[in-house]
Design a protein around this motif. Structure first.
Motif, PDB file in Angstrom:
ATOM      1  N   GLU A 121      56.596  41.785  41.672  1.00 37.57           N
ATOM      2  CA  GLU A 121      57.291  42.410  42.797  1.00 37.57           C
ATOM      3  C   GLU A 121      58.541  43.168  42.375  1.00 37.57           C
ATOM      4  OE1 GLU A 121      56.403  39.299  42.575  1.00 37.57           O
ATOM      5  OE2 GLU A 121      54.820  39.051  44.079  1.00 37.57           O
ATOM      6  N   ILE A 122      59.059  42.885  41.172  1.00 32.84           N
ATOM      7  CA  ILE A 122      60.309  43.526  40.763  1.00 32.84           C
ATOM      8  C   ILE A 122      60.096  44.973  40.327  1.00 32.84           C
ATOM      9  CG2 ILE A 122      60.284  42.953  38.287  1.00 32.84           C
ATOM     10  CD1 ILE A 122      63.237  42.271  38.527  1.00 32.84           C
ATOM     11  N   GLU A 125      64.967  35.968  45.393  1.00 35.27           N
ATOM     12  CA  GLU A 125      64.073  35.646  44.285  1.00 35.27           C
ATOM     13  C   GLU A 125      64.840  35.379  42.996  1.00 35.27           C
ATOM     14  OE1 GLU A 125      63.988  38.303  46.106  1.00 35.27           O
ATOM     15  OE2 GLU A 125      62.139  38.242  47.287  1.00 35.27           O
ATOM     16  N   ASN A 126      66.176  35.622  43.018  1.00 35.18           N
ATOM     17  CA  ASN A 126      67.023  35.421  41.839  1.00 35.18           C
ATOM     18  C   ASN A 126      66.505  36.231  40.653  1.00 35.18           C
ATOM     19  OD1 ASN A 126      69.218  34.387  40.460  1.00 35.18           O
ATOM     20  ND2 ASN A 126      68.082  32.608  39.718  1.00 35.18           N
ATOM     21  N   TRP A 127      66.180  37.497  40.913  1.00 39.03           N
ATOM     22  CA  TRP A 127      65.680  38.357  39.855  1.00 39.03           C
ATOM     23  C   TRP A 127      66.782  38.650  38.853  1.00 39.03           C
ATOM     24  CZ3 TRP A 127      62.937  42.215  43.616  1.00 39.03           C
ATOM     25  CH2 TRP A 127      61.697  41.678  43.982  1.00 39.03           C
ATOM     26  N   SER A 128      66.431  38.624  37.589  1.00 42.20           N
ATOM     27  CA  SER A 128      67.350  38.995  36.526  1.00 42.20           C
ATOM     28  C   SER A 128      66.548  39.758  35.491  1.00 42.20           C
ATOM     29  CB  SER A 128      67.985  37.750  35.906  1.00 42.20           C
ATOM     30  OG  SER A 128      68.797  38.113  34.815  1.00 42.20           O
ATOM     31  N   ILE A 129      67.027  40.934  35.147  1.00 39.48           N
ATOM     32  CA  ILE A 129      66.275  41.767  34.214  1.00 39.48           C
ATOM     33  C   ILE A 129      67.259  42.569  33.381  1.00 39.48           C
ATOM     34  CG2 ILE A 129      66.034  43.661  35.886  1.00 39.48           C
ATOM     35  CD1 ILE A 129      63.252  44.167  34.703  1.00 39.48           C
ATOM     36  N   LYS A 148      58.304  38.688  34.062  1.00 43.04           N
ATOM     37  CA  LYS A 148      58.963  39.057  35.307  1.00 43.04           C
ATOM     38  C   LYS A 148      57.936  39.145  36.435  1.00 43.04           C
ATOM     39  CE  LYS A 148      62.841  39.383  33.207  1.00 43.04           C
ATOM     40  NZ  LYS A 148      63.879  38.358  33.416  1.00 43.04           N
ATOM     41  N   PRO A 149      58.326  38.740  37.650  1.00 46.09           N
ATOM     42  CA  PRO A 149      57.381  38.832  38.770  1.00 46.09           C
ATOM     43  C   PRO A 149      56.970  40.273  39.024  1.00 46.09           C
ATOM     44  CG  PRO A 149      59.615  38.385  39.540  1.00 46.09           C
ATOM     45  CD  PRO A 149      59.638  38.226  38.055  1.00 46.09           C
ATOM     46  N   SER A 166      69.612  38.199  44.758  1.00 46.47           N
ATOM     47  CA  SER A 166      68.477  38.264  45.673  1.00 46.47           C
ATOM     48  C   SER A 166      67.917  36.873  45.878  1.00 46.47           C
ATOM     49  CB  SER A 166      67.383  39.187  45.106  1.00 46.47           C
ATOM     50  OG  SER A 166      66.849  38.631  43.920  1.00 46.47           O
TER      51      SER A 166
END
Length: 316
Positions: A77-78, A106-110, A74-75, A104
């Protein structure tokens, strides 16, 4: 025995043996794998009802590329955002779902499990922000008599049970270090919208007055309470009041669950007299703007006032 994927050479061998009408059992013996592996490979590698070794090999490479073991980390920044939301007492499950809903650039998915693993791996003090579960107290009958003239929970209107309409509330009181002071908690059944009111003296008159004050200006069609003597003046609360069966806290599950969330901020041994109105309002705001799984990860505020979810809550 260590697990290994079939190699391209083995798949070509399977294709040739199938073309020569060799049985699956003999193919498994020649290739050196279990018969179930051959059946699974044939099923996965069919193209136009016929096994194709080249196509099967390409599909396998794609599956490997998509596997969790090969996902990029994961980046960085998350994690400040995750830390910020944990500090607002959001659970990992709530954070994961709300990020997925809001989206978002950044297309964050966690996943929630990734957040738990991160907290454990970094040995972060944020684990203190996670909710603690304790064994429920064994119910004991109240020493005082039940409120006279009370109506049973079974007499509630149908809308209170289905939660299709806002305005049906559940109520209770929670105590701190002293038994003389308490907090009145009211939870709207459809939206989980919560109101908290300090009561300096746990008397029926003051509790009834607090109910009327907190529900003023909000949709209020009915109220369901437990059988505590502090609710003896229920006729002065200004709306139809119903009582749960003795020893059945699950009949007011929305309220009981919310009281558990409130305990994240107000431990049982805390002196309620020291709580300021500003602090109580802060707790209310945290609960009413916190996404809930049972609401499809919307917040109680959004559900009660029919608002569209937005990403304002993510701003640090």
């Amino acid at each position: 025995m260590e697990f290994t994927h079939l190699r391209a050479k083995q798949r070509s061998q399977i294709e040739r043996l199938l073309a020569s009408k060799t049985s699956v059992s003999k193919i498994a013996t020649v290739v050196g794998v279990d018969r179930s592996t051959i059946y699974r490979e044939i099923k996965r590698g069919k193209v136009n009802q016929k096994y194709n070794a080249l196509a099967s090999n390409e599909r396998t490479l794609k599956r490997i590329a998509k596997s969790a073991a090969n996902h990029p980390t994961k980046p960085k920044e998350i994690w400040p955002l995750v830390r910020h939301l944990l500090n607002q007492e959001w659970s990992p499950d709530e954070i994961s779902a709300r990020l997925r809903i809001a989206g978002s650039e950044e297309n964050w998915s966690i996943s929630h499990q990734t957040i738990y693993n991160w907290i454990r791996r970094t040995k972060s003090a944020l684990n203190k922000k996670l909710r603690r579960y304790q064994l429920a107290n064994v119910w004991k009958p109240a020493k005082s008599s039940y409120p006279a003239g009370r109506k049973s929970i079974r007499q509630r209107p149908k809308g209170a049970l289905t939660r299709e309409i806002a305005g049906h509330w559940e109520g209770d009181t929670i105590r701190g270090q002293s038994h003389h002071h308490c907090l009145l908690t009211l939870v709207e059944r459809k939206s989980l919208y919560t109101k908290i009111s300090p009561v300096l003296q746990k008397t029926a008159i003051l509790v009834a007055a607090a109910v009327g004050k907190e529900l003023n200006g909000l949709p209020a069609l009915s109220l369901t309470l437990d059988n505590g003597c502090e609710f003896a003046h229920f006729k002065d609360m200004g709306l139809p009041v119903f009582f749960a069966d003795p020893g059945r806290p699950r009949q007011r599950s929305r309220n009981e669950n919310t009281n558990g969330l409130i305990r994240q901020y107000i431990p049982k041994r805390m002196r309620l007299k020291t709580l300021s109105r500003a602090r109580i309002q802060h707790i209310e705001d945290r609960l009413n703007h916190r996404p809930r799984k049972t609401l499809g990860y919307k917040t109680p505020h959004e559900v009660l006032f029919n608002l569209t979810p937005n990403s304002v809550a993510f701003r640090t």
